[in-house]
Design an enzyme around this catalytic site. Sequence first.
Site, PDB file in Angstrom:
ATOM      1  N   GLY A  27       0.802  -1.227   0.000  1.00  0.00           N
ATOM      2  CA  GLY A  27       0.000   0.000   0.000  1.00  0.00           C
ATOM      3  C   GLY A  27       0.826   1.264   0.000  1.00  0.00           C
ATOM      4  CD  GLU A  31       3.506   8.744  -9.616  1.00  0.00           C
ATOM      5  OE1 GLU A  31       4.027   8.378  -8.525  1.00  0.00           O
ATOM      6  OE2 GLU A  31       3.168   9.918  -9.834  1.00  0.00           O
ATOM      7  CG  HIS A  33       2.710   0.423  -5.542  1.00  0.00           C
ATOM      8  ND1 HIS A  33       2.860   1.486  -4.687  1.00  0.00           N
ATOM      9  CD2 HIS A  33       3.356  -0.619  -4.973  1.00  0.00           C
ATOM     10  CE1 HIS A  33       3.563   1.105  -3.635  1.00  0.00           C
ATOM     11  NE2 HIS A  33       3.884  -0.168  -3.779  1.00  0.00           N
ATOM     12  CB  SER A 180      10.540   3.900  -2.211  1.00  0.00           C
ATOM     13  OG  SER A 180      10.372   3.294  -0.951  1.00  0.00           O
ATOM     14  NE  ARG A 182      10.667   0.809   4.593  1.00  0.00           N
ATOM     15  CZ  ARG A 182      10.453  -0.456   4.231  1.00  0.00           C
ATOM     16  NH1 ARG A 182      10.640  -0.834   2.989  1.00  0.00           N
ATOM     17  NH2 ARG A 182      10.044  -1.355   5.123  1.00  0.00           N
TER      18      ARG A 182
END
Length: 276
Positions: A27, A31, A33, A180, A182
Amino acid sequence: MKVIQDIQELRHELASYDSIGFVPTMGFLHEGHGSLLEQARRENEIVVLSIFVNPTQFGPNEDLERYPRDEQRDQQLARAAGVDYLFYPTNETMYPLDMARVTVRTGDDVLCGASRPGHFDGVLTVVSKLLNIVHPTRAYFGLKDAQQLALIEGYVADYFVPVEIVRCPIIREEDGLAKSSRNVYLSEQERGQAPRLQQALQEAKHLLETGMPVEEVVERTKDALRLEGTELDYVDAVAYPTLGPVSSDTQTILLAVAVQFQSARLIDNLLYTRGA
Ligand code: AMP
């Protein structure tokens, strides 16, 4: 788009399709994903996205609790990406008894496997569960996590799992930073330093093209990645997708880097095919 938490309900819904494209994620969609979802959309009758922050792939001192989550935003993005089913299981759904786990046999003694003991056992365990729940025709994974992708391919081959694993390219910000979830952890200063990972890999690619020995390229890349306020986790080269040592016969080399910033650990990599 239907949002489903229950395994039986999802299985019932998916029973009648000819081809299912599956994109497993944790989740906080971006972009990267999105590109996996796009490809799944093009190649299959329906697209299933899963969002599950898998606790068994986080170490005791890692960021499980603070991993970014935004259910509403993810649902909007998933809908816009043409997802047909969003599978949103709970920990209890995914680990009903937790009597059995998948373990990696080779390939997790290097790169992220060496710095995150048990991480890839957690990854293969959850991927195995998800593939058994969804039974996709094709499952899409990003080369951003190249070691993970190779281990998943190895798992699918060793367990004869009837699915096609599709490798998808790394999607980047304009300045080269790999997208990412993160990246939101980065301070402004760190965000300024972060594109150095990709720049160092591009420099490494040029050096490999000149015929410089891989070990020397690795050392040069280490030098390029000693960034102020950060700790270099690793720079290493392995054969791909075996994840074994590079030899004179190695065709494709994975050169991978991980840098620990104050707030986030960033990874990036380059696949280099000799003579290509
Ligand atoms: P995550 O949600 O980080 O577990 O990632 C889910 C899937 O998206 C994995 O297959 C990742 O490799 C892939 N992915 C994450 N970031 C990127 C990116 N920047 N480019 C391509 N694929 C990505």
